[in-house]
Design an enzyme around this catalytic site. Sequence first.
Site, PDB file in Angstrom:
ATOM      1  N   ASP A   2      56.680  49.632  60.360  1.00 56.73           N
ATOM      2  CA  ASP A   2      55.511  48.071  60.535  1.00 56.73           C
ATOM      3  C   ASP A   2      56.840  47.087  59.921  1.00 56.73           C
ATOM      4  O   ASP A   2      57.357  46.894  58.785  1.00 56.73           O
ATOM      5  CB  ASP A   2      54.928  48.069  60.639  1.00 56.73           C
ATOM      6  CG  ASP A   2      54.213  46.796  61.909  1.00 56.73           C
ATOM      7  OD1 ASP A   2      54.681  46.480  62.409  1.00 56.73           O
ATOM      8  OD2 ASP A   2      52.710  46.081  61.333  1.00 56.73           O
ATOM      9  N   HIS A  19      64.912  47.298  64.579  1.00 57.29           N
ATOM     10  CA  HIS A  19      64.873  48.472  65.119  1.00 57.29           C
ATOM     11  C   HIS A  19      66.068  48.760  64.596  1.00 57.29           C
ATOM     12  O   HIS A  19      65.500  50.732  63.363  1.00 57.29           O
ATOM     13  CB  HIS A  19      64.286  48.554  66.754  1.00 57.29           C
ATOM     14  CG  HIS A  19      63.077  48.153  66.859  1.00 57.29           C
ATOM     15  ND1 HIS A  19      62.410  48.489  65.895  1.00 57.29           N
ATOM     16  CD2 HIS A  19      62.987  47.000  67.668  1.00 57.29           C
ATOM     17  CE1 HIS A  19      61.618  47.735  66.708  1.00 57.29           C
ATOM     18  NE2 HIS A  19      62.028  47.192  67.905  1.00 57.29           N
ATOM     19  N   LEU A 114      61.955  70.331  53.762  1.00 54.86           N
ATOM     20  CA  LEU A 114      61.404  68.932  53.956  1.00 54.86           C
ATOM     21  C   LEU A 114      60.716  69.360  55.510  1.00 54.86           C
ATOM     22  O   LEU A 114      62.000  69.444  56.540  1.00 54.86           O
ATOM     23  CB  LEU A 114      61.706  67.885  53.909  1.00 54.86           C
ATOM     24  CG  LEU A 114      61.266  66.222  54.738  1.00 54.86           C
ATOM     25  CD1 LEU A 114      59.788  66.303  54.126  1.00 54.86           C
ATOM     26  CD2 LEU A 114      62.636  65.114  54.761  1.00 54.86           C
TER      27      LEU A 114
HETATM   28  C1  IPE Z   1      57.414  48.686  63.894  1.00 57.38           C
HETATM   29  O1  IPE Z   1      58.016  47.179  63.857  1.00 57.38           O
HETATM   30  C2  IPE Z   1      58.581  49.287  65.401  1.00 57.38           C
HETATM   31  C3  IPE Z   1      57.950  50.003  65.475  1.00 57.38           C
HETATM   32  C4  IPE Z   1      57.055  51.154  65.241  1.00 57.38           C
HETATM   33  C5  IPE Z   1      57.878  49.761  67.577  1.00 57.38           C
HETATM   34  P1  IPE Z   1      57.938  46.134  64.716  1.00 57.38           P
HETATM   35  O2  IPE Z   1      58.051  45.721  66.134  1.00 57.38           O
HETATM   36  O3  IPE Z   1      56.547  46.461  65.016  1.00 57.38           O
HETATM   37  O4  IPE Z   1      58.278  44.723  63.853  1.00 57.38           O
HETATM   38  P2  IPE Z   1      56.744  43.692  64.115  1.00 57.38           P
HETATM   39  O5  IPE Z   1      55.513  44.067  64.145  1.00 57.38           O
HETATM   40  O6  IPE Z   1      56.706  42.839  65.538  1.00 57.38           O
HETATM   41  O7  IPE Z   1      57.379  42.826  63.233  1.00 57.38           O
HETATM   42 MG    MG Z   2      54.603  45.702  64.328  1.00 56.96          MG
END
Ligand code: IPE
Ligand code: MG
Length: 227
Positions: A2, A19, A114
């Site tokens: 996250d 991402h 793994l």
């Molecule tokens: C996690 O990062 C990515 C996924 C699991 C899709 P986020 O996209 O939730 O990041 P924040 O919470 O907006 O910072």
């Molecule tokens: Mg998030």
Amino acid sequence: MDGNGRWAEKNNLTKIQGHNQGMYAMKEIIKRSDVLGVKYLTVYAFSTENWKRSTEEVGGIFKLAVKFIAQELKELHENNVKVNILGDYRSRVPEDAVLSMDKAVETTKNNTGLQFNIALNYGSRAEIVRGVKKIAESVKNGDINVDDIDEDMLSMNLYTGAENGNIPDPELVIRTSGEERLSNFLLWQVAYSEFFFTDTLWPDFTPDEYEEILNSFGKRNRRFGGR
Ligand code: IPE
Ligand code: MG
């Protein structure tokens, strides 16, 4: 995993770039897991709730999933990594991403190193309902009796169960970015797991921090309700 969005904002980048950076972080964590002899690594890549995000972001995430497999499958396979997918990834997920996942699973199915589990279009409540329905079908068909139903049977009918070689319950769950929630992740499986929460945003999460957490996990005294 996250915090990709907040990392992007902090660095004046787009969400997709966040991402993308998160994917690099994940690759490094896979490698370190392998080096440290971790047997099972499960990542929460896309939840059933993540469909609420913009079409652009969702499309971008699945494009990254395709890119990840295209770039990494050869090396994963050479390193004897076995890829499993947890979740209802055949429905709703774009076809090229489904094909990539199928290819990764098929290519690595006999590997013994793994086990890298990707939770994709995964939600734990839906997983439990699905397992209960499978068991109910077996009762209806006369294959089992109601009294045969026990905890092991439900475990075996989850995504982590027989269809993926019976992955053991996680010993440790790490969530990054300061959020302290499970968000529908492996609800049944985490009954006795240890939890670690770190404020680090996922793209900034390094193998060294991971190793520190594993070391501190090793020092925790797990009693499983015994005392
Ligand atoms: C996690 O990062 C990515 C996924 C699991 C899709 P986020 O996209 O939730 O990041 P924040 O919470 O907006 O910072
Ligand atoms: Mg998030």
